[in-house]
Design a protein around this motif. Sequence first.
Motif, PDB file in Angstrom:
ATOM      1  N   GLN A  36       1.321  -1.330   8.359  1.00  0.00           N
ATOM      2  CA  GLN A  36       2.568  -1.247   9.120  1.00  0.00           C
ATOM      3  C   GLN A  36       2.649  -2.360  10.167  1.00  0.00           C
ATOM      4  O   GLN A  36       3.685  -3.003  10.335  1.00  0.00           O
ATOM      5  CB  GLN A  36       2.671   0.128   9.779  1.00  0.00           C
TER       6      GLN A  36
ATOM      7  N   ASP B 279      -5.063  -0.508   4.607  1.00  0.00           N
ATOM      8  CA  ASP B 279      -3.916   0.389   4.742  1.00  0.00           C
ATOM      9  C   ASP B 279      -3.571   0.639   6.207  1.00  0.00           C
ATOM     10  O   ASP B 279      -2.402   0.686   6.588  1.00  0.00           O
ATOM     11  CB  ASP B 279      -4.200   1.733   4.056  1.00  0.00           C
ATOM     12  N   GLU B 280      -4.604   0.819   7.019  1.00  0.00           N
ATOM     13  CA  GLU B 280      -4.398   1.151   8.429  1.00  0.00           C
ATOM     14  C   GLU B 280      -3.602   0.066   9.159  1.00  0.00           C
ATOM     15  O   GLU B 280      -2.905   0.344  10.136  1.00  0.00           O
ATOM     16  CB  GLU B 280      -5.749   1.348   9.130  1.00  0.00           C
TER      17      GLU B 280
ATOM     18  N   PHE C 268       1.766   7.355   4.332  1.00  0.00           N
ATOM     19  CA  PHE C 268       0.477   7.268   5.017  1.00  0.00           C
ATOM     20  C   PHE C 268       0.179   8.566   5.768  1.00  0.00           C
ATOM     21  O   PHE C 268      -0.956   9.050   5.753  1.00  0.00           O
ATOM     22  CB  PHE C 268       0.468   6.092   5.995  1.00  0.00           C
TER      23      PHE C 268
ATOM     24  N   LYS D  50      -3.043  11.034   5.109  1.00  0.00           N
ATOM     25  CA  LYS D  50      -3.982  11.376   6.187  1.00  0.00           C
ATOM     26  C   LYS D  50      -4.108  12.879   6.388  1.00  0.00           C
ATOM     27  O   LYS D  50      -5.175  13.372   6.776  1.00  0.00           O
ATOM     28  CB  LYS D  50      -3.537  10.723   7.497  1.00  0.00           C
TER      29      LYS D  50
ATOM     30  N   GLN E 148       6.781   3.962   3.631  1.00  0.00           N
ATOM     31  CA  GLN E 148       5.348   3.714   3.659  1.00  0.00           C
ATOM     32  C   GLN E 148       4.680   4.517   4.781  1.00  0.00           C
ATOM     33  O   GLN E 148       3.627   5.135   4.579  1.00  0.00           O
ATOM     34  CB  GLN E 148       5.044   2.231   3.839  1.00  0.00           C
TER      35      GLN E 148
ATOM     36  N   ASP F  48       0.842  -1.186   0.000  1.00  0.00           N
ATOM     37  CA  ASP F  48       0.000   0.000   0.000  1.00  0.00           C
ATOM     38  C   ASP F  48       0.886   1.249   0.000  1.00  0.00           C
ATOM     39  O   ASP F  48       1.911   1.300   0.689  1.00  0.00           O
ATOM     40  CB  ASP F  48      -0.904   0.006   1.242  1.00  0.00           C
ATOM     41  N   ALA F  49       0.486   2.238  -0.795  1.00  0.00           N
ATOM     42  CA  ALA F  49       1.197   3.519  -0.920  1.00  0.00           C
ATOM     43  C   ALA F  49       2.534   3.397  -1.630  1.00  0.00           C
ATOM     44  O   ALA F  49       3.387   4.285  -1.528  1.00  0.00           O
ATOM     45  CB  ALA F  49       1.389   4.178   0.446  1.00  0.00           C
TER      46      ALA F  49
ATOM     47  N   MET G  39      -7.022   6.127   2.003  1.00  0.00           N
ATOM     48  CA  MET G  39      -6.756   5.270   3.152  1.00  0.00           C
ATOM     49  C   MET G  39      -7.905   4.297   3.376  1.00  0.00           C
ATOM     50  O   MET G  39      -9.059   4.685   3.438  1.00  0.00           O
ATOM     51  CB  MET G  39      -6.546   6.106   4.413  1.00  0.00           C
TER      52      MET G  39
END
Length: 261
Positions: free
Chosen positions: A206, A202-203, A185, A189, A181, A72-73, A198
């Motif tokens: 990490q 995605d949340e 993020f 945000k 990353q 993601d990202a 998001m």
Amino acid sequence: MENKLTELDLKKLNSNKGLLALLSKEPLSTERAIRFVDYEKRLIKLQTEIIRLQKWAIEKNERIIILFQGRDAAGKGGAIRRATERINPRHMRIVALQKPTLDEQTQWYFQRYVEQFPKAGEMVFFDRSWYNRAVVEPVNGFCTQKQYEVFMNQVNNFERMILESGIHLVKIYMSISKKEQAKRFEDIKSDPLKQWKMTAVDERAQELWDDYTEYKKAMFAKTNTEASPWKIIRANRKTEARSNVIKHILASIPYDKNTEI
């Protein structure tokens, strides 16, 4: 302290793009601005060449699939936009499928992707692909262990059939660091124009970093074949990654470089 500027550097900075690049981001950095001007110049040349590739595909009724995977990202969408923004939209599609419907969940896993395959003279860019089942789905519990194993057992044969049918298949993996990353993020945000990007997945990215890494390694070990190899694009620096994506697409497809555009 930045290096002493040459006459050519000053000329780049005094251009419209150079001034915009210099003033658009703090702290001011002449080195970053010059790098961006150089990138824009390279990008125009690469985009001109991908127009030539598309023209060749249209004239020869070639079918091309270019799929993008990555964390993601990682910049998949931005790379696709730079690769496609100059080409003929009537002979190109970008496919970013939502989660499967109830009906699609009862189908053969690959079916909804096959339905998006290119017709003669068309290029299709997959922003994520069937490889969601290799990494994203098992990490997040969106598929069973059995479904994952069936996918891994079938995917190489599936791609062999794609290639044997005459479709060109290019597989690109956008790779970023955990630190990068996290930074992206935070940028997403804090930007009202990007917050929609998001997701719940995605949340947790990490937190689940190491799990993604293990499944990614298994994916490469199984599916990085001689017939259908992966190209890993280092993507911490977006501009460099975007150029390298287009370079790889051009290098992967044996188009006629003398095609007139």
